[in-house]
Design a protein around this motif. Structure first.
Motif, PDB file in Angstrom:
ATOM      1  N   SER A 151       0.824  -1.206   0.000  1.00 53.53           N
ATOM      2  CA  SER A 151       0.000   0.000   0.000  1.00 53.53           C
ATOM      3  C   SER A 151       0.862   1.262   0.000  1.00 53.53           C
ATOM      4  N   PHE A 152       2.181   1.097   0.226  1.00 53.77           N
ATOM      5  CA  PHE A 152       3.066   2.254   0.133  1.00 53.77           C
ATOM      6  C   PHE A 152       3.830   2.199  -1.183  1.00 53.77           C
ATOM      7  N   PRO A 153       3.974   3.358  -1.857  1.00 49.89           N
ATOM      8  CA  PRO A 153       4.684   3.366  -3.136  1.00 49.89           C
ATOM      9  C   PRO A 153       6.140   2.934  -2.954  1.00 49.89           C
ATOM     10  N   LEU A 156       8.854   5.535  -2.380  1.00 51.27           N
ATOM     11  CA  LEU A 156       8.839   6.168  -1.057  1.00 51.27           C
ATOM     12  C   LEU A 156       9.513   5.274  -0.025  1.00 51.27           C
ATOM     13  N   ILE A 160      12.884   6.103   2.097  1.00 54.80           N
ATOM     14  CA  ILE A 160      12.938   6.075   3.558  1.00 54.80           C
ATOM     15  C   ILE A 160      14.078   5.168   4.014  1.00 54.80           C
TER      16      ILE A 160
ATOM     17  N   ILE B 303       3.791  11.751   5.782  1.00 56.60           N
ATOM     18  CA  ILE B 303       3.461  11.039   4.544  1.00 56.60           C
ATOM     19  C   ILE B 303       2.899   9.649   4.863  1.00 56.60           C
ATOM     20  N   VAL B 304       3.430   9.007   5.906  1.00 55.17           N
ATOM     21  CA  VAL B 304       2.886   7.710   6.297  1.00 55.17           C
ATOM     22  C   VAL B 304       1.435   7.876   6.753  1.00 55.17           C
ATOM     23  N   PHE B 307      -0.752   8.326   3.754  1.00 55.67           N
ATOM     24  CA  PHE B 307      -1.037   7.086   3.030  1.00 55.67           C
ATOM     25  C   PHE B 307      -1.965   6.169   3.803  1.00 55.67           C
ATOM     26  N   VAL B 308      -1.781   6.107   5.120  1.00 50.84           N
ATOM     27  CA  VAL B 308      -2.667   5.267   5.922  1.00 50.84           C
ATOM     28  C   VAL B 308      -4.105   5.767   5.787  1.00 50.84           C
ATOM     29  N   ASN B 311      -5.394   5.031   2.175  1.00 50.54           N
ATOM     30  CA  ASN B 311      -5.737   3.618   2.008  1.00 50.54           C
ATOM     31  C   ASN B 311      -7.008   3.269   2.752  1.00 50.54           C
TER      32      ASN B 311
END
Lengths: 309, 332
Positions: A151-153, A156, A160, B303-304, B307-308, B311
């Motif tokens: 679910s994370f690109p 990215l 990280i 950013i996390v 995205f959470v 989603n």
């Protein structure tokens, strides 16, 4: 395979005359598409250049003794100051022959791509097959983990990781493997779930074979076609991702420039008109990636079990 | 349904906790910030004082709790370079990134949809084949290199070779107009000129995706009965394609565009670096390269979180729209 499939097809006497092994079918199907063959040629060319870089390069771009700073930023076609070599693709800011730098850069780009994809494939296959065979809670837990990873690109997550790990080829490899294994895990599980209900697995279970043997000797070979397709696409993505990371300055170190690094080095000269320093490494990168994608795109159709004749 | 939402929320919270631990361990425990912050010839006593001020003398779990507490209050410390609070710095830059992402979304739809529908309607024409091969190029060509080549052609070569050819700017945002306190580029001509090249670069990958999706859906929809019926009724081809086919194509396109929006925001990091677009992505890269730790941490956490939430929203919308997802979650 049914009996009908074994009978010679009336429309294809040539194919019927030769014994139709799966490999032969795949090769002949693949060669039918000219664009895919062209892609394969590009891939083979890239690998050839990377493998024999020290032999075919006019100059060793890492040996400072070879470089003559007076030749820096020469346009393509310039003859070097001492008249020994012609810079067919020009030179960069440190007077490196671009053609040699590209050959060596292709080595690093392809090395990073192949190694990371193979390692990610190995990890992903184990996770995916275990999840599919075990089922239940193990499956739910592993796949939820994979879902979250996906679910994370990719760019990215890699950024990280590299901002924490620092620069270096080994670190880029770690980041790429961690980013990619989840794709293979999902694909392997999907393929294995289909295989698990087939009769040969039932037969193997009746023979009381150990689970690891059923999974890795019986189910895995049958899952390979779809995994190979995913691997080609992932390989193209991995090479592009490594180039991107190196371009951003968090990838390979300056001493081991991959193609992405070479493009990045040329960025500062681009606005002053020295286009070749960025342009040619990018063309080389595009040749490798487009070749893999063209071949992979058709390979998917060829390996698709629904296309079995 | 409620059980599903609660479970999904708990999962999102868990992801946040795990990610925050990873960020904390990764960024805070590797290297010694004291060495970076004070001069090497400071005395041991001064070092100790700074260490205590930063709570580095506490056990790890207490340091983590302090970090979480600060993060929940939106306090990630001040940027080493800019001196401003890291959080403010990021929110200042976010509109530029969103603007770029939206512009590229619009562009990829405007270009990709007609091409994909055409390739779906007439699959065997040379034009369609060219479009499909082109879409492979769109997938394959490295994004940042395409950006560089656009700069080379439109900002350097064409204006040099052809007198009077407009030189497109290769960096920055150009003139902006404040709308409700948020600076926007696309409302001024200069801003639009600045926006054009980065938006094209960023839209390439997504445009290729939309072409393939639109083609596949069009080919799926065309042989259906209702299209045949519309033909039998004698509707014009224009109306059949424009209304009946297009409506059905839009469903998957809208879904994918939504899902891919996060990807676009993430990929803007690359485009922003190429074009010096003053968004969060460029800020992140600059901060990583210059070891500006508070900004990196703040960016990662935000950013996390982004995205959470994204989603979560997508998943919840899915379960509302698609009954199968709901049933599945009930069964497990």
């Amino acid at each position: 395979m049914t009996d009908a499939a074994l009978e010679p097809a009336p429309l294809e006497p040539v194919v019927a005359a030769a014994p139709q092994t799966p490999l032969r079918r795949i090769v002949s199907d693949f060669c039918e598409n000219r664009l895919a063959v062209f892609g394969l040629v590009l891939v083979v060319l890239s690998i050839f250049v990377a493998a024999f870089a020290p032999l075919i390069s006019p100059q060793n771009p890492f040996d400072i003794a070879n470089l003559d700073l007076l030749d820096a930023k020469s346009p393509p076609g310039t003859v070097s100051g001492d008249g020994r070599i012609t810079y067919w693709l020009g030179t960069d800011g440190q007077a490196r022959d671009m053609m040699s730098a590209i050959f060596y850069g292709m080595r690093i780009s392809l090395f990073v791509g192949f190694v990371s994809v193979l390692a990610a494939l190995a990890i992903g296959v184990v996770v995916g097959l275990v999840a599919a065979y075990a089922g239940g809670r193990t499956d739910a837990f592993l796949m939820r983990f994979v879902d979250i990873m996906l679910s994370f690109p990719a760019i990215l997550v890699a950024l990280i990781l590299l901002s924490v790990l620092g620069k270096g080829i080994d670190k880029v490899l770690i980041a790429l493997i961690l980013v990619q294994w989840a794709y293979f895990a999902r694909a392997a599980r999907g393929a294995a779930l289909v295989e698990r209900n087939k009769e040969y697995v039932e037969a193997a279970t009746c023979l009381a074979l150990p689970p690891w043997r059923i999974v890795f000797r019986h189910m895995l070979p049958n899952c390979m076609p779809s995994l190979i397709v995913i691997a080609t696409i992932t390989l193209a993505r991995a090479i592009a991702l490594e180039a991107t990371l190196s371009f951003l300055g968090v990838g390979v170190p300056v001493t081991q420039p991959s193609l992405g690094m070479l493009i990045s080095n040329g960025f500062e000269f681009l606005l002053s008109g020295s286009y070749w320093i960025s342009f040619f490494p990018g063309v080389a990168l595009a040749i490798a990636i487009v070749g893999i994608n063209l071949a992979g795109d058709h390979l998917r159709d060829v390996l698709n079990p629904r296309n079995l004749r | 349904m409620i059980v599903y939402i609660v479970r999904r929320l708990m999962q999102a919270a868990l992801v946040m906790v795990v990610m925050s631990i990873l960020v904390f361990v990764g960024i805070y425990l590797i290297g010694d910030p004291v060495l970076m912050m004070i001069s090497p010839d400071a005395s041991e006593l001064e070092r100790e004082a700074v260490r205590r001020a930063l709570h580095l003398d506490l056990p790890m779990w207490r340091q983590y709790l302090l970090f979480v507490n600060d993060a929940l209050h939106g306090n990630f410390g001040r940027s080493f370079l800019a001196g401003q609070p890291a959080m403010g710095l990021i929110f200042e830059r976010f509109p530029a990134t969103l603007e770029l992402a939206f512009a590229s979304l619009v562009m990829s739809l405007a270009i990709g949809l007609p091409m994909g529908v055409y390739a779906g309607l007439r699959p065997s024409t040379p034009g369609s084949k060219a479009i499909m091969t082109g879409s492979i190029l769109g997938f394959s060509l490295p994004n940042f290199w395409v950006g560089l080549m656009l700069i080379m052609v439109f900002a350097v070569m064409l204006p040099d070779l052809i007198p009077g050819w407009p030189r497109l700017p290769a960096s920055g945002r150009g003139a902006t107009v404040d709308v409700l306190g948020v600076p926007l580029s696309f409302l001024t001509l200069d801003g639009l000129r600045h926006l054009l090249l980065p938006a094209i670069t960023l839209s390439l990958y997504k445009g290729a995706l939309i072409v393939r999706l639109a083609r596949a859906t069009a080919r799926e929809v065309l042989p259906m009965d209702y299209v045949k019926f519309a033909r039998a009724k004698g509707l014009s081809e224009r109306r059949i394609v424009g209304v009946h086919v297009l409506k059905n194509i839009m469903i998957p396109i809208a879904t994918v565009s939504g899902l891919e929006f996060g990807q676009t925001v993430a990929f803007a990091v690359v485009t922003e670096t190429v074009f010096s677009w003053p968004g969060v992505g460029k800020l992140l890269i600059d901060s990583i390269l210059l070891l500006d730790r508070p900004v990196v941490v703040a960016y990662l956490v935000i950013i996390v979180f982004f995205f959470v939430v994204l989603n979560l929203v997508v998943d919840l919308l899915y379960s509302v729209l698609d009954p199968r997802v709901r049933l599945e979650s009930r069964a497990t």
